[in-house]
Write an enzyme that holds these catalytic residues in place. Structure first.
Site, short mmCIF file in Angstrom:
data_model
loop_
_atom_site.label_atom_id
_atom_site.label_comp_id
_atom_site.label_asym_id
_atom_site.label_seq_id
_atom_site.Cartn_x
_atom_site.Cartn_y
_atom_site.Cartn_z
N ARG A 226 -0.01 12.63 20.06
CA ARG A 226 0.81 13.82 20.23
C ARG A 226 0.00 15.11 20.24
O ARG A 226 0.49 16.18 20.59
CB ARG A 226 1.91 13.89 19.15
CG ARG A 226 1.39 14.06 17.75
CD ARG A 226 2.46 13.83 16.70
NE ARG A 226 3.02 15.07 16.18
CZ ARG A 226 3.76 15.14 15.07
NH1 ARG A 226 4.06 14.04 14.38
NH2 ARG A 226 4.24 16.28 14.66
N ARG B 188 10.35 20.27 5.58
CA ARG B 188 8.96 19.79 5.50
C ARG B 188 8.30 20.46 4.29
O ARG B 188 8.09 21.68 4.30
CB ARG B 188 8.19 20.18 6.76
CG ARG B 188 8.64 19.46 8.03
CD ARG B 188 7.78 19.93 9.21
NE ARG B 188 7.85 19.05 10.35
CZ ARG B 188 8.58 19.31 11.44
NH1 ARG B 188 9.32 20.40 11.51
NH2 ARG B 188 8.58 18.46 12.45
N ASN C 129 8.70 12.71 16.89
CA ASN C 129 7.37 13.16 17.30
C ASN C 129 6.35 12.06 17.06
O ASN C 129 5.54 11.73 17.92
CB ASN C 129 6.94 14.40 16.51
CG ASN C 129 7.96 15.52 16.59
OD1 ASN C 129 8.73 15.57 17.53
ND2 ASN C 129 7.97 16.38 15.59
N ASP C 130 6.40 11.50 15.86
CA ASP C 130 5.47 10.41 15.57
C ASP C 130 5.89 9.12 16.25
O ASP C 130 5.08 8.41 16.83
CB ASP C 130 5.36 10.20 14.05
CG ASP C 130 4.32 11.11 13.43
OD1 ASP C 130 3.21 11.17 14.00
OD2 ASP C 130 4.61 11.77 12.42
N ARG D 182 11.77 16.33 2.49
CA ARG D 182 10.86 15.23 2.80
C ARG D 182 9.66 15.35 1.88
O ARG D 182 9.08 16.44 1.76
CB ARG D 182 10.41 15.31 4.25
CG ARG D 182 9.32 14.30 4.56
CD ARG D 182 8.97 14.32 6.02
NE ARG D 182 8.08 15.42 6.34
CZ ARG D 182 7.64 15.65 7.57
NH1 ARG D 182 8.04 14.89 8.57
NH2 ARG D 182 6.82 16.65 7.81
N GLU E 279 9.28 6.40 11.68
CA GLU E 279 8.28 7.04 12.55
C GLU E 279 7.33 6.03 13.17
O GLU E 279 6.45 6.39 13.94
CB GLU E 279 7.48 8.06 11.74
CG GLU E 279 8.36 9.12 11.11
CD GLU E 279 7.57 10.23 10.43
OE1 GLU E 279 7.24 11.20 11.09
OE2 GLU E 279 7.31 10.09 9.22
N HIS F 170 -2.21 23.79 11.66
CA HIS F 170 -1.37 24.37 10.61
C HIS F 170 -0.73 25.66 11.08
O HIS F 170 0.41 25.96 10.76
CB HIS F 170 -2.20 24.64 9.36
CG HIS F 170 -2.82 23.40 8.82
ND1 HIS F 170 -3.80 23.41 7.86
CD2 HIS F 170 -2.59 22.11 9.11
CE1 HIS F 170 -4.15 22.18 7.60
NE2 HIS F 170 -3.43 21.38 8.35
N CYS G 259 15.16 13.76 13.90
CA CYS G 259 14.69 15.10 13.55
C CYS G 259 13.39 15.51 14.24
O CYS G 259 12.76 16.47 13.84
CB CYS G 259 14.54 15.24 12.03
SG CYS G 259 13.30 14.18 11.32
C1 PEP Z 1 8.27 13.66 13.43
O1 PEP Z 1 7.27 12.97 13.37
O2 PEP Z 1 9.09 13.62 14.37
C2 PEP Z 1 8.60 14.61 12.35
C3 PEP Z 1 9.76 15.22 12.30
O3 PEP Z 1 7.64 14.86 11.45
P1 PEP Z 1 6.37 15.78 11.72
O4 PEP Z 1 6.57 16.43 13.07
O5 PEP Z 1 6.33 16.74 10.60
O6 PEP Z 1 5.28 14.78 11.73
MG MG Z 2 6.17 12.79 11.54
#
Ligand code: PEP
Ligand code: MG
Length: 750
Positions: A640, A471, A629-630, A507, A606, A364, A677
């Site tokens: 990750r 977010r 990212n996911d 989101r 994702e 966090h 994103c």
């Molecule tokens: C992602 O997964 O790319 C994303 C933007 O969401 P978060 O990083 O908050 O999981």
């Molecule tokens: Mg994500």
């Protein structure tokens, strides 16, 4: 332990205290101490070796060896028996030293062949400061009581050195805290910063390691432990039903606070002449030393807990809170073992950088640091022991490097880097209001990611066209209770106000996996990233999502509203989420609240599955945003959060780019608006390749918009695309090098 040895060690400590209390120079004190120990223990030799630098020990005082060798004799760590003690942090106690592995005869010390040797590490909280040695001609093993007495003395020495009791011309210890240190660590948020150390939890300073009245000290310890127990019980009450991990930690605190063994060891240290504080710290030092060696994760955690409990106890005993009277420097770089998101938010943007000894990329705190765009270094080994409040420090979040008390060459090189970045920033500022149009006329839409109200000012400064990803979980994560609908709606309204009509894509709550709410009982899942998270939680327990949707509708108050649902893995999840929104609208309408003039609903892509969703999904979804990212972690099956694997696969891997290209094709076919994103959108080379694969909207950290736009404005996108296609045809695994080489041929270095 017999009564007599107990009083012997107390006597020794008593004399030591007298020696330390005398108003004498540092060297004189050290000399007195060696004399005192040798005569008390009946040995011919007593010597103190201290670290001159991280690799070298220096003989700083001796009784019995040649006086000329003081400050002349030096040893490398690991060299000779003394070096071995320093390296292993273990006592070497032998009646036949010449037979010991690693024995080295040092004629320069005038050393005769001493048969017995006992070397004890001088360490403070797991940090090696030197070695205390006694030697005698007579072949004898030092008894357990004798080595114990030496250990206690070594600890007092460590404490006194830390306090600067031996400040002098030759004081190796003082030199240690003046030396520059380079720490190679991990990076959780890019960027560079220069400033001065601000210790989040300054070390407790024990000024009275020796006490002559054990009764009083035992009483003080008892009272402090009682206070500690009450405090831990209160924390446990407060945390009941909350985060399981937090409860586990508190339970461990309680276990230690009630541990008879722990108490007994401290009591016996006090009986031997230590003050209550020193007894606590001695136990803490032992735990730290073990921590360095233990590889079992669970055990390490518990040793950490013991360390925390000891700190609490020390604070109770010394009355030293987090407030030490030190003033926050003008350019603070926060140094801590770890920090929670709420505490970090309290510091806010006053911080220039953050250096954590622990931490993780997805913690966090990392989320908050990212939102605040403050460089964050994690896994910075020993930073909390090395750094002192006010130390000059330079943080390189791009490379994951910390320079503590840097020397001039480092300072100059680092400042050059910062100056170059500042120059680049100026260049970016000059193109802020210009479009991100490539040389061949493709215009990209660049938006920013946000998560806090504090992010919104960047909307103007960065030149972002809007907020592509807001977010919403931060407001949930930093509170100790579920936020109220009215609070959320007020916040969302302020965000929309601050955006001044620019689009903000909210989101819905993305919790689970690494993001656990303190007030929701977490599910015990073997694989949280693949578990009950994001929209899955939202649909199964719709109360929170409904409240949030209502807050969003109310915040819009008739204005256009964009909402996207995280982690949609199949069509039906999207339709159920839309249905929730329909119901929320209906409720709002009935209550007489205005509805958004335009409501745009979308999904985050994702999981690879959504790229293969049925046609009707692409027909119905309002827009799609790729959460790279996911998506990347699932595409490559590489966590990750796991340092071992997270960088193993390149985003510019041909397979991944081809997959993204397929998604673009499906969206183009249906004219479904698509954006990307994830963090990669903010890395210029990656952003360029995403554009070459057909993406036209990228959402990124505000600070990345300048560099990304600057690159777009200098390239021919069709040519980049051709380079990628050629590389793919030639069977390259990643297009990184070919694209970089092509850019270099155009005079562009990325
Ligand atoms: C992602 O997964 O790319 C994303 C933007 O969401 P978060 O990083 O908050 O999981
Ligand atoms: Mg994500």
């Amino acid at each position: 332990m017999s009564e007599s040895t107990e009083s012997e060690s107390r006597k020794l400590l008593g004399r030591l205290r007298e020696a330390l209390a005398e108003d004498s120079a540092g060297q004189e004190r050290l000399d007195k101490i060696t004399h005192l120990i040798a005569s008390s223990m009946g040995t011919e030799v007593c010597s103190i070796y201290l670290f001159r630098d991280s690799e070298t020990l220096e003989l700083c005082a001796t009784e019995g060896l040649k006086a000329e060798s003081v400050h002349q004799t030096r040893l490398r760590v690991g060299e000779g028996l003394v070096g071995r003690v320093a390296k292993s942090s273990h006592i070497i106690n032998t009646a036949d030293a010449p037979k010991e592995k690693g024995f080295r005869y040092m004629p320069e010390t005038g050393e005769e062949i001493y048969s017995s040797f006992c070397g004890v590490p001088i360490q403070r909280l797991g940090e090696n400061l030197g070695v205390l040695v006694v030697q005698s001609k007579e072949a004898r093993d030092f008894s357990a009581d004798e080595t114990y007495a030496l250990e206690v003395v070594a600890m007092v020495l460590a404490e006194m050195t830390e306090l600067g009791a031996f400040v002098g011309e030759h004081d190796a210890m003082q030199a240690r805290h003046r030396q520059s240190v380079l720490i190679k660590a991990g990076s959780a948020q890019e960027g560079t910063a220069e400033g001065h150390v601000w210790l989040h939890e300054p070390r407790v300073v024990v000024t009275n390691p020796i006490a002559d009245d054990p009764e009083t000290e035992l009483k003080r310890l008892d009272e402090a432990v009682d206070t500690l127990r009450v405090g831990v019980d209160k924390m446990l009450e407060g945390a009941a039903g909350g985060d399981k991990e937090q409860l586990q930690v508190l339970e461990a605190y309680r276990m230690f606070a009630n541990s008879k063994g722990w108490m007994k060891r401290m009591q016996s240290d006090i009986a031997r002449g230590l003050s209550a504080e020193a007894a606590v710290e001695k136990e803490q030092s032992t735990a730290r030393a073990r921590m360095e060696q233990v590889t079992d994760a669970y055990l390490r955690e518990r040793l950490h807990d013991l360390d925390d409990v000891s700190n609490r106890l020390l604070r109770i005993l010394t009355g030293q809170g987090a407030q030490t009277g030190a003033e926050l420097p003008a350019d603070p770089i926060l140094v801590a073992r770890n920090i929670g998101p709420g505490e970090l938010l309290e510091y806010g943007r006053s911080l220039r950088g953050i250096v954590l000894e622990e931490g993780s990329v997805g913690s966090h705190a990392a989320i908050v640091a990212r939102a605040l765009a403050i460089p964050l270094i994690i896994h910075a080994d020993r930073i909390t022991t090395e750094a002192l409040n006010g130390d000059h420090i330079m943080v390189d979040g791009d490379q994951g490097i910390v320079h503590l008390r840097p020397d001039e060459t480092v300072v100059n090189a680092f400042r050059d880097k910062i100056a170059m970045q500042a120059e680049a920033q100026e260049r970016y500022a000059s193109i802020r209001d210009k479009p991100a149009t490539t040389l061949d006329g493709v215009t990209m839409s660049l938006t920013m990611n946000a998560g806090l109200m504090a992010d919104l000012p960047s909307l103007e400064g960065s030149g972002a066209e809007g907020v592509g990803l807001f977010r919403t979980e931060l407001q949930f994560l930093v509170r100790s209770q579920m936020p109220k609908r009215s609070e959320l709606s007020a916040l969302y309204a302020r965000v929309m106000d601050a955006a001044k009509g620019k689009r903000v894509v909210f989101r819905t709550l993305d919790i689970g996996s690494d993001k656990v709410l303190p007030y929701m009982t977490p599910e015990d899942e073997p694989n949280p990233a693949l578990g009950w998270r994001a929209i899955r939680v939202g649909l199964d327990k719709p109360g929170v999502m409904r409240m949030q949707l209502q807050a969003l509708l109310r915040a819009a108050n008739g204005r256009p509203l964009s909402v996207m649902f995280p982690f949609i893995a199949q069509y039906e999840e999207y339709t159920r989420a839309v249905w929730e929104m329909e119901k929320a609208k209906e409720r709002e309408r009935k209550l007489g609240h205005p509805l958004p003039e335009k409501l745009d609903l979308g999904a985050m892509l994702e999981t690879p599955s959504l790229g293969f969703a049925p046609q009707k999904f692409f027909d119905e979804v309002g827009f799609l945003s790729i959460g790279g990212n996911d998506l990347k972690q699932f595409f490559f099956a590489a966590d990750r959060e796991n340092e071992r694997v997270r960088k193993r696969y390149d985003t510019l891997n041909v397979s991944f780019l081809t997959f993204l290209e397929g998604i673009v094709a499906r969206c183009n076919h249906n004219a479904t608006p698509l954006s990307f994103c994830g963090e990669d959108a903010g890395r210029p080379l990656e952003a360029l390749c995403l554009a070459a694969m057909g993406l036209r909207t990228l959402s990124m950290r505000p600070a990345s918009i300048g560099p990304v736009k600057n690159l777009f404005r200098r390239v021919n996108l069709a040519e980049v695309r051709q380079v990628i296609i050629d590389a793919r045809d030639q069977g390259e695994q990643s297009v990184r090098k070919p694209v970089k080489d092509y850019l270099a041929s155009q005079g562009i270095i990325v």
